[in-house]
Scaffold this motif. Structure first.
Motif, mmCIF file in Angstrom:
data_model
loop_
_atom_site.group_PDB
_atom_site.id
_atom_site.type_symbol
_atom_site.label_atom_id
_atom_site.label_comp_id
_atom_site.label_asym_id
_atom_site.label_seq_id
_atom_site.Cartn_x
_atom_site.Cartn_y
_atom_site.Cartn_z
ATOM 1 N N VAL A 18 33.703 64.822 42.820
ATOM 2 C CA VAL A 18 33.022 63.589 42.418
ATOM 3 C C VAL A 18 34.007 62.424 42.386
ATOM 4 C CG1 VAL A 18 31.819 62.438 40.524
ATOM 5 C CG2 VAL A 18 31.210 64.780 41.138
ATOM 6 N N GLU A 19 35.207 62.670 41.865
ATOM 7 C CA GLU A 19 36.220 61.621 41.816
ATOM 8 C C GLU A 19 36.638 61.200 43.224
ATOM 9 O OE1 GLU A 19 38.515 58.858 39.961
ATOM 10 O OE2 GLU A 19 37.080 60.255 39.045
ATOM 11 N N ASN B 168 36.329 57.229 47.693
ATOM 12 C CA ASN B 168 35.942 56.916 49.070
ATOM 13 C C ASN B 168 34.920 55.787 49.116
ATOM 14 O OD1 ASN B 168 37.645 58.920 49.986
ATOM 15 N ND2 ASN B 168 36.047 60.498 50.029
ATOM 16 N N GLU B 169 33.975 55.834 48.174
ATOM 17 C CA GLU B 169 32.944 54.783 48.130
ATOM 18 C C GLU B 169 33.574 53.425 47.825
ATOM 19 O OE1 GLU B 169 29.139 53.218 48.416
ATOM 20 O OE2 GLU B 169 29.869 55.234 48.915
ATOM 21 N N ASP C 248 36.679 52.517 48.450
ATOM 22 C CA ASP C 248 37.423 52.087 49.629
ATOM 23 C C ASP C 248 36.503 51.509 50.693
ATOM 24 O OD1 ASP C 248 39.684 52.909 48.377
ATOM 25 O OD2 ASP C 248 39.758 54.892 49.359
ATOM 26 N N ARG C 249 35.347 52.142 50.881
ATOM 27 C CA ARG C 249 34.398 51.660 51.886
ATOM 28 C C ARG C 249 33.857 50.277 51.511
ATOM 29 N NH1 ARG C 249 29.137 51.630 52.542
ATOM 30 N NH2 ARG C 249 28.783 52.781 50.609
ATOM 31 N N VAL C 250 33.554 50.097 50.229
ATOM 32 C CA VAL C 250 33.055 48.782 49.785
ATOM 33 C C VAL C 250 34.118 47.715 49.979
ATOM 34 C CG1 VAL C 250 32.289 47.468 47.781
ATOM 35 C CG2 VAL C 250 31.398 49.765 48.170
ATOM 36 N N ASN C 251 35.364 48.053 49.665
ATOM 37 C CA ASN C 251 36.443 47.077 49.826
ATOM 38 C C ASN C 251 36.658 46.729 51.304
ATOM 39 O OD1 ASN C 251 36.943 46.974 47.085
ATOM 40 N ND2 ASN C 251 38.410 48.670 47.154
ATOM 41 N N LYS C 252 36.517 47.722 52.149
ATOM 42 C CA LYS C 252 36.673 47.451 53.584
ATOM 43 C C LYS C 252 35.547 46.561 54.087
ATOM 44 C CE LYS C 252 39.277 51.606 54.796
ATOM 45 N NZ LYS C 252 39.257 52.889 55.537
ATOM 46 N N ASP C 253 34.329 46.809 53.612
ATOM 47 C CA ASP C 253 33.207 45.954 54.023
ATOM 48 C C ASP C 253 33.424 44.513 53.583
ATOM 49 O OD1 ASP C 253 32.035 48.135 55.179
ATOM 50 O OD2 ASP C 253 30.714 48.580 53.467
ATOM 51 N N LYS C 254 33.998 44.348 52.381
ATOM 52 C CA LYS C 254 34.253 42.991 51.901
ATOM 53 C C LYS C 254 35.333 42.305 52.719
ATOM 54 C CE LYS C 254 32.878 43.670 47.076
ATOM 55 N NZ LYS C 254 33.338 43.704 45.673
ATOM 56 N N GLU C 255 36.331 43.097 53.127
ATOM 57 C CA GLU C 255 37.438 42.520 53.880
ATOM 58 C C GLU C 255 37.106 42.304 55.359
ATOM 59 O OE1 GLU C 255 40.634 45.170 53.303
ATOM 60 O OE2 GLU C 255 40.947 44.640 51.174
#
Length: 300
Positions: free
Chosen positions: A233-234, A239-240, A242-249
């Motif tokens: 779960v951690e 991973n989630e 990191d994915r959100v941060n990549k989408d923002k960047e």
């Protein structure tokens, strides 16, 4: 015979009394104005007379059974005599006598405390109440201290007292918090380390048993699965994020052509030219200019 002697004695007594009264000086009356007196001794005598009258009336006003009207009249008379005494004291000082106003009595409340009542009940400055007159209706309230009203603090006053100590940034400066919470912190840290070592040992034993094909107890297996599930779960949460941060960047893609700085500057300049022309050029001049442009084949 005895009666005649008594009569003669009585007549003799009356005669003697009349002769004595004739010898006496006529009773002097106190001057109405203190300024009329020119002698210091006489001024002091009249002041002493007023003091005796004030003393008699103050002793009389102590009786609460006289009634409200009589008490008020007596209090008015005493205040009138006090004002007259003040005039005579001022006159004595003018004639070179002592200054009696320095040691004048102060006004006190029902408990004997000195109070400052400059103008009670609108009767003029210096009006005083004596004896039972202090307990009359409407007078007793003058000597009662008003309740202290607690002023409500404003938001500005509250925030003005807030500093770093309010938020707990200085709790460890005196060392008290460290002494109090130090043993508990060390105990919790030791318990956490022991729990981590125990779970690590269980995890290792479970992995060895699974690899060797041995039977593992249900409790140990549940703990291992729970730990593995927490790790999964951690990992998914990380991973989630990191994915959100990549989408923002990710760079924003524009699907509509945008003008560059030169084109924007050119458009602003053209707009200012049109505003000046509309402000200073007439309609006829504009028509002539357009006609000349069309003849010269100028499209601008």
């Amino acid at each position: 015979m005895a009666r005649n002697e008594e009569k003669a004695q009585s007549m003799l007594n009356r005669f003697i009394t009349l002769k004595a009264e004739e010898k006496k000086k006529p009773r002097e009356r106190r001057p109405y104005l203190a300024s009329e007196c020119r002698d210091l001794a006489e001024a002091d005598k009249w002041r002493q007379q007023i003091m005796r009258e004030i003393g008699r009336k103050v002793a009389e006003i102590q009786n609460e059974g006289l009634g409200e009207h009589r008490l008020r009249d007596l209090n008015d008379e005493i205040n009138k005599l006090i004002r007259e005494k003040t005039h005579w004291e001022r006159r004595i000082l003018e004639l070179g006598g002592p200054n009696y106003t320095k040691h004048s009595a102060k006004m006190t409340d029902l408990e004997g405390n000195i109070v400052d009542v400059p103008n009670p009940s609108g009767r003029g400055p210096g009006y005083r109440y004596f004896g039972a007159a202090k307990k009359l209706p409407g007078v007793k309230e003058l000597f009662e201290k008003p309740p202290e009203l607690r002023k409500r603090r404003t938001r500005y006053d509250i925030y003005k007292r807030i500093d770093a100590s309010y938020y707990g940034y200085r709790d460890e400066e005196d060392g008290v918090l460290e002494r109090v919470e130090g043993p508990g912190e060390r105990r919790i840290r030791i318990e956490a380390e022991e729990e981590w070592r125990r779970m690590d040992e269980i995890r290792r034993e479970a992995k060895k048993a699974v690899k060797s094909g041995e039977v593992v107890s249900v409790g140990v297996l549940k703990e291992v699965l729970f730990e593995e599930e927490e790790e999964v779960v951690e990992e998914e949460r990380r991973n989630e994020m990191d994915r959100v941060n990549k989408d923002k960047e990710r760079e924003f893609v524009v699907h509509v052509p945008l003008p560059d700085d030169k084109e924007i500057e050119k458009m602003v300049l053209e707009k200012k030219k049109m505003e000046l022309l509309n402000k200073y050029a007439t309609q006829e001049l504009m028509e002539e200019q357009n006609e000349a442009k069309s003849m010269l084949n100028i499209h601008r």
